[in-house]
Write an enzyme that holds these catalytic residues in place. Structure first.
Site, PDB file in Angstrom:
ATOM      1  N   LYS A  87      40.289  -5.202  31.028  1.00  0.00           N
ATOM      2  CA  LYS A  87      40.975  -4.139  31.774  1.00  0.00           C
ATOM      3  C   LYS A  87      40.822  -4.419  33.269  1.00  0.00           C
ATOM      4  CE  LYS A  87      41.298   0.863  31.167  1.00  0.00           C
ATOM      5  NZ  LYS A  87      40.530   2.018  30.711  1.00  0.00           N
ATOM      6  N   VAL A  88      41.945  -4.494  33.957  1.00  0.00           N
ATOM      7  CA  VAL A  88      41.964  -4.932  35.358  1.00  0.00           C
ATOM      8  C   VAL A  88      42.710  -3.889  36.194  1.00  0.00           C
ATOM      9  CG1 VAL A  88      42.708  -6.801  36.901  1.00  0.00           C
ATOM     10  CG2 VAL A  88      42.076  -7.332  34.533  1.00  0.00           C
TER      11      VAL A  88
END
Ligand code: E4P
Length: 217
Positions: A87-88
């Site tokens: 998750k960025v």
């Protein structure tokens, strides 16, 4: 529409999994902190524990914000388990990192998305999922579900493959409206998932059926 649970609480993940309707999990640093998970090893172990409960995508968020740091963390997270999705955050270095992960076969979830423009960038970089935060948009007096509709329509007309993951769900009605809007995934607190069960006529009807069933003995 797939159902993900938005928590790092193992008991809640098990409860949703036992219902038989769970397709994946999303976490974030706030949810991990809420469970009192501290330190690198404990965090990594917690992700493995989640992956051992649910056979589906498990979003694990990077804590760094610079390109090199995001890559280093993301590679370690992805190596933990085949179901980990990195998750960025939707920032410049985040978009660059998503493109790198995509080119190197690592799945990503682009988080903290609040506009259609951001969702287009995430899709262009090849994100596997894009996470518009609809509850937080509602909190600021805009319509979160309208953003889901807009992103779904853009992705369909442009042929983008990124899955629209409606996040920051607050109520069962959010889930219903996201399904109507064509979201691919909804990530929800357990309370909102269980809220879908409730209808007063179901309770009244069951009470009557049980009463009548007793008279049949
Ligand atoms: C998304 O993946 C986030 O973890 C989450 O949905 C944020 O929700 P909140 O606005 O309730 O914190």
């Amino acid at each position: 529409m797939k159902f993900f649970i938005d928590t790092a609480n193992l008991a809640q993940i098990k409860e949703a999994h036992d219902l038989g309707i769970l397709d994946g999990v999303t976490t974030n640093p706030s949810l991990m902190a809420k469970e009192g998970i501290k330190g690198h090893d404990a965090i990594m172990q917690h992700y493995i524990d989640i992956c051992n409960i649910v056979d589906g995508p498990v979003s694990a968020e990077v804590l760094g914000t610079d390109f090199a740091g995001i890559l280093e963390e993301g590679k370690k997270l992805a190596a933990l388990h085949e179901n980990i999705v990195v998750k960025v955050p939707m920032i410049k270095d985040g978009v660059k990192a998503i493109k790198w992960f995509t080119d190197n076969g690592i799945r990503t979830n682009c988080t903290l998305v609040f506009s259609a423009g951001q969702a287009i960038l995430a899709a262009k970089a090849g994100a596997s999922f894009v996470s518009p935060f609809i509850g937080r948009i509602d909190d600021s007096n805009w319509d979160g579900v309208q953003l889901i509709e807009q992103i779904v329509s853009i992705y369909n007309s442009q042929g983008f493959m990124t899955e629209v993951l409606a996040a920051s769900i607050r109520t069962p009605m959010h889930i219903v409206r996201c399904a109507e809007a064509g979201a691919d995934v909804c990530t929800c607190p357990l309370s909102s998932i269980l809220g879908l069960l409730k209808h007063p006529l179901t309770d009244l009807g069951l009470e009557q059926f049980l009463k009548d069933a007793n008279s049949l003995h």
